[in-house]
Scaffold this motif. Structure first.
Motif, PDB file in Angstrom:
ATOM      1  N   ASN A   1       0.829  -1.206   0.000  1.00 63.25           N
ATOM      2  CA  ASN A   1       0.000   0.000   0.000  1.00 63.25           C
ATOM      3  C   ASN A   1       0.865   1.258   0.000  1.00 63.25           C
ATOM      4  O   ASN A   1       0.593   2.207  -0.750  1.00 63.25           O
ATOM      5  CB  ASN A   1      -0.935  -0.020   1.205  1.00 63.25           C
TER       6      ASN A   1
ATOM      7  N   ASN B   1      -4.217   3.347  -4.854  1.00 65.03           N
ATOM      8  CA  ASN B   1      -4.330   2.729  -3.542  1.00 65.03           C
ATOM      9  C   ASN B   1      -4.288   1.208  -3.694  1.00 65.03           C
ATOM     10  O   ASN B   1      -4.330   0.674  -4.806  1.00 65.03           O
ATOM     11  CB  ASN B   1      -5.570   3.205  -2.785  1.00 65.03           C
TER      12      ASN B   1
ATOM     13  N   ARG C   1       0.885   3.862  -3.153  1.00 62.02           N
ATOM     14  CA  ARG C   1       0.435   5.239  -2.956  1.00 62.02           C
ATOM     15  C   ARG C   1       1.454   6.245  -3.479  1.00 62.02           C
ATOM     16  O   ARG C   1       1.086   7.353  -3.875  1.00 62.02           O
ATOM     17  CB  ARG C   1       0.128   5.499  -1.486  1.00 62.02           C
TER      18      ARG C   1
END
Length: 118
Positions: A65, A74, A69
């Motif tokens: 994650n 996401n 990002r």
């Protein structure tokens, strides 16, 4: 009078007290308290061995994650994009790629972005 089970009983007590060495207070010295604590510790050891697998999986997901990002996506859309692109890499390998080979991980992110936008 003949003493029965003395050797076996002594060995059983010794085994429990050896396992309980290092416990706090009487839990390392008194047989009943040591037996209770050793039993409870063995239960925790068993369940924690099972929980460790889930802890590692959540660590891998957190790493993925964070890396995704940075690329402007996401985690959930990244995984969805990979599955739509028929890329089957497990989360451990994705995490390792994010850390050790960011260039190829960026290519995976680009593939996921294009497959999600279709």
């Amino acid at each position: 009078m003949r003493i029965k089970f003395s050797v076996a009983r002594h060995a059983r007590k010794k085994k429990v007290l050896n396992r309980a060495s290092g416990y706090y207070g009487d839990k390392s010295r008194r047989l009943r308290m040591a037996t209770q604590q050793v039993d409870k510790s063995l239960v925790h050891a068993y369940t924690d061995r099972k929980d460790k697998k889930g802890n590692y999986r959540s660590l891998w997901i957190t790493r993925i994650n964070a890396a995704v990002r940075e690329e402007g996506m996401n985690y959930s859309t990244f995984i969805s994009g990979l599955s739509k692109a028929n890329i089957t890499l497990n989360r451990k390998m994705l995490s390792e790629m994010a850390i050790k080979d960011p260039a190829s991980f960026k290519q995976l992110v680009d593939i996921a972005k294009t497959s999600v936008s279709k």
